[in-house]
Every structure is written in structure tokens, then in C-alpha cells.
Write a protein that holds these residues in place. Structure first.
Motif, PDB file in Angstrom:
ATOM      1  N   ALA A   1       0.845  -1.191   0.000  1.00  0.00           N
ATOM      2  CA  ALA A   1       0.000   0.000   0.000  1.00  0.00           C
ATOM      3  C   ALA A   1       0.881   1.242   0.000  1.00  0.00           C
ATOM      4  CB  ALA A   1      -0.922   0.009   1.210  1.00  0.00           C
TER       5      ALA A   1
ATOM      6  N   GLY B   1       0.469   5.758   0.676  1.00  0.00           N
ATOM      7  CA  GLY B   1      -0.422   6.832   1.068  1.00  0.00           C
ATOM      8  C   GLY B   1       0.339   8.008   1.624  1.00  0.00           C
TER       9      GLY B   1
ATOM     10  N   SER C   1      -4.370   9.251   4.194  1.00  0.00           N
ATOM     11  CA  SER C   1      -5.022   8.802   2.967  1.00  0.00           C
ATOM     12  C   SER C   1      -4.248   7.630   2.378  1.00  0.00           C
ATOM     13  CB  SER C   1      -5.084   9.959   1.956  1.00  0.00           C
ATOM     14  OG  SER C   1      -5.662   9.536   0.746  1.00  0.00           O
TER      15      SER C   1
ATOM     16  N   SER D   1      -3.645   5.758  -1.014  1.00  0.00           N
ATOM     17  CA  SER D   1      -3.859   6.025  -2.432  1.00  0.00           C
ATOM     18  C   SER D   1      -3.754   4.797  -3.325  1.00  0.00           C
ATOM     19  CB  SER D   1      -2.852   7.082  -2.915  1.00  0.00           C
ATOM     20  OG  SER D   1      -1.525   6.667  -2.636  1.00  0.00           O
ATOM     21  N   SER D   2      -3.100   3.745  -2.855  1.00  0.00           N
ATOM     22  CA  SER D   2      -2.992   2.524  -3.654  1.00  0.00           C
ATOM     23  C   SER D   2      -2.859   1.304  -2.761  1.00  0.00           C
ATOM     24  CB  SER D   2      -1.795   2.599  -4.608  1.00  0.00           C
ATOM     25  OG  SER D   2      -0.575   2.535  -3.899  1.00  0.00           O
TER      26      SER D   2
ATOM     27  N   ALA E   1      -8.140  -3.292  -5.831  1.00  0.00           N
ATOM     28  CA  ALA E   1      -8.730  -2.279  -4.948  1.00  0.00           C
ATOM     29  C   ALA E   1      -9.558  -1.296  -5.762  1.00  0.00           C
ATOM     30  CB  ALA E   1      -7.633  -1.545  -4.195  1.00  0.00           C
TER      31      ALA E   1
ATOM     32  N   LEU F   1     -10.552   4.016  -4.331  1.00  0.00           N
ATOM     33  CA  LEU F   1      -9.411   4.783  -3.829  1.00  0.00           C
ATOM     34  C   LEU F   1      -9.553   6.264  -4.158  1.00  0.00           C
ATOM     35  CD1 LEU F   1      -6.707   2.211  -4.940  1.00  0.00           C
ATOM     36  CD2 LEU F   1      -7.284   2.762  -2.576  1.00  0.00           C
ATOM     37  N   PRO F   2      -9.003   7.150  -3.309  1.00  0.00           N
ATOM     38  CA  PRO F   2      -8.239   6.835  -2.086  1.00  0.00           C
ATOM     39  C   PRO F   2      -9.154   6.458  -0.919  1.00  0.00           C
ATOM     40  CG  PRO F   2      -8.404   9.205  -2.347  1.00  0.00           C
ATOM     41  CD  PRO F   2      -9.033   8.598  -3.579  1.00  0.00           C
ATOM     42  N   TRP F   3      -8.656   5.546  -0.075  1.00  0.00           N
ATOM     43  CA  TRP F   3      -9.336   5.220   1.167  1.00  0.00           C
ATOM     44  C   TRP F   3      -8.829   6.179   2.247  1.00  0.00           C
ATOM     45  CZ3 TRP F   3      -8.164  -0.769   1.010  1.00  0.00           C
ATOM     46  CH2 TRP F   3      -8.820  -1.321  -0.105  1.00  0.00           C
TER      47      TRP F   3
END
Length: 205
Positions: A65, A67, A82, A84-85, A103, A106-108
Motif C-alpha cells: 500500500a 499513502g 489517505s 492512495s494505492s 482495490a 481509492l483513495p481510502w
């Protein structure tokens, strides 16, 4: 006059209680501090997605991941970081059936709610994912197409983001799933993401 005064006191007390609840120190906007933030990457070894209705587990060897978290003081706990991937490597289910996990949404966002002894607990919102292979399914929130909310816990001393719980559900199930995953099944994603660089600190009074 006495009734009016008593009513006023009751209403005032209720309002005070409501305000006190919404601005409790652990969850109030403006009480959070982030240091050592900026961009980060994270790796989880052996993450697992479990269909809690059937017990079916989808296991991956690794998840990566990336962020960011902005440094600052007096921050709101909302979207304090955040993601982002997110990618997954070598995922398989029962009998070694291979899956690809993608996924979505996004963003989560990582949202801080409570803080104690160097550990921040909150939620990860905006979560959606799709699995494909012999069996295909979308994992969304409480309704088809909605996003899910997972439980997130970040520990300052280990720089680990633990992901668990939440309200993931399976939708659009197709292919040869053999009853292992069904429409409407609830699911839990469990993973421990180790952040790098190991600098991020999230605190709240």
C-alpha cells in the motif's frame, strides 16, 4: 414558573450532555497531532479475506500500500491519512484456486476516533474491492455499490496499521464459486501493514 424552570434545566442538561459527547477529547475535531508524516509505503504479510458466512478464506502472500499523512497540530481526526494505492500478490482460496484482487474506491481514508498510550483507533472508509478468477465477486459496503468501513488501529511504537472488522459484503458473485462465496455474504479483511519510513506519529490529548 417552576415547571418552566425545571424544563429549562432538563433541556439545558441534555444539550450539555450532547455537546460533551460530541466533543470528547479522544474524538473531537482539532485535537490531533501528526508528526513524521508525508508520503509512506506499507507492506502486509499474509493478509486474509474471510467470508464469515461460509468460512471461506482468500489468502495472499503479501499486500503493498501507499499513502500520505499531513503533519500538523489541532487536526481533525477525519481523513487524518489517505491510502492512495493497495495491491495484493499471489492470492488463492480453497484447493489453491488463484484469484486476482483489485482495490476500488481509492483513495481510502484513515479516520482517527480514539487515542490511548500511543495507539490510535478509528476507521478506514471508502473501501471496495473486486476479486476475479474462476470465481468473481465485488466486496462493497452494506448495499451493492456502496463503500465499506473497516476498523483501523495505528500503533506509534511499531508503525503498524492493523486492519480488521468492518461491514464488507459480497455482491455480483459469478463463475465457479461452488457456494464458497455467495451474494450478500459478510466478509472480514485482516492485515497488519508495516509503514516505511518508520516515522509517522499520531497523538491526541
Amino acid at each position: 414558573m417552576r415547571k418552566l424552570t425545571k424544563s429549562t434545566i432538563v433541556v439545558g442538561a441534555a444539550l450539555a450532555a450532547a455537546v460533551g459527547f460530541s466533543t470528547s477529547p479522544a474524538s473531537a475535531a482539532g485535537t490531533w497531532t501528526v508528526t513524521g508524516g508525508g508520503s509512506f509505503t506499507a507492506v502486509a504479510t499474509s493478509p486474509i479475506l474471510t467470508d464469515t458466512n461460509t468460512g471461506t478464506q482468500l489468502k495472499c502472500t503479501k499486500s503493498n500500500a501507499a499513502g500520505s499523512a499531513a503533519n500538523g497540530t489541532g487536526l481533525s481526526g477525519t481523513a487524518i491519512a489517505s491510502i492512495s494505492s493497495v495491491t495484493w500478490t499471489s492470492c488463492s482460496g480453497p484447493a489453491g484456486i488463484s484469484f486476482t484482487v483489485t482495490a476500488q474506491g481509492l483513495p481510502w481514508k484513515l479516520n482517527a476516533a480514539t487515542y490511548s498510550a500511543g495507539v490510535t483507533t478509528g476507521t478506514i472508509t471508502g473501501v471496495k474491492a473486486h476479486i476475479s478468477g474462476l470465481c468473481n465477486a465485488d466486496f462493497n459496503g452494506p448495499t451493492a455499490g456502496s463503500t465499506a468501513t473497516l476498523t483501523g488501529k495505528y500503533t506509534n511504537s511499531t508503525h503498524v496499521l492493523t486492519v480488521s472488522g468492518g461491514n464488507l459484503k459480497a455482491y455480483n458473485v459469478s463463475g465457479i464459486c461452488l457456494g464458497l462465496i455467495n451474494n450478500g455474504d459478510s466478509a472480514v479483511y485482516s492485515a497488519n501493514y508495516v509503514l516505511s519510513p518508520a516515522t509517522l506519529q499520531i497523538t491526541s490529548p
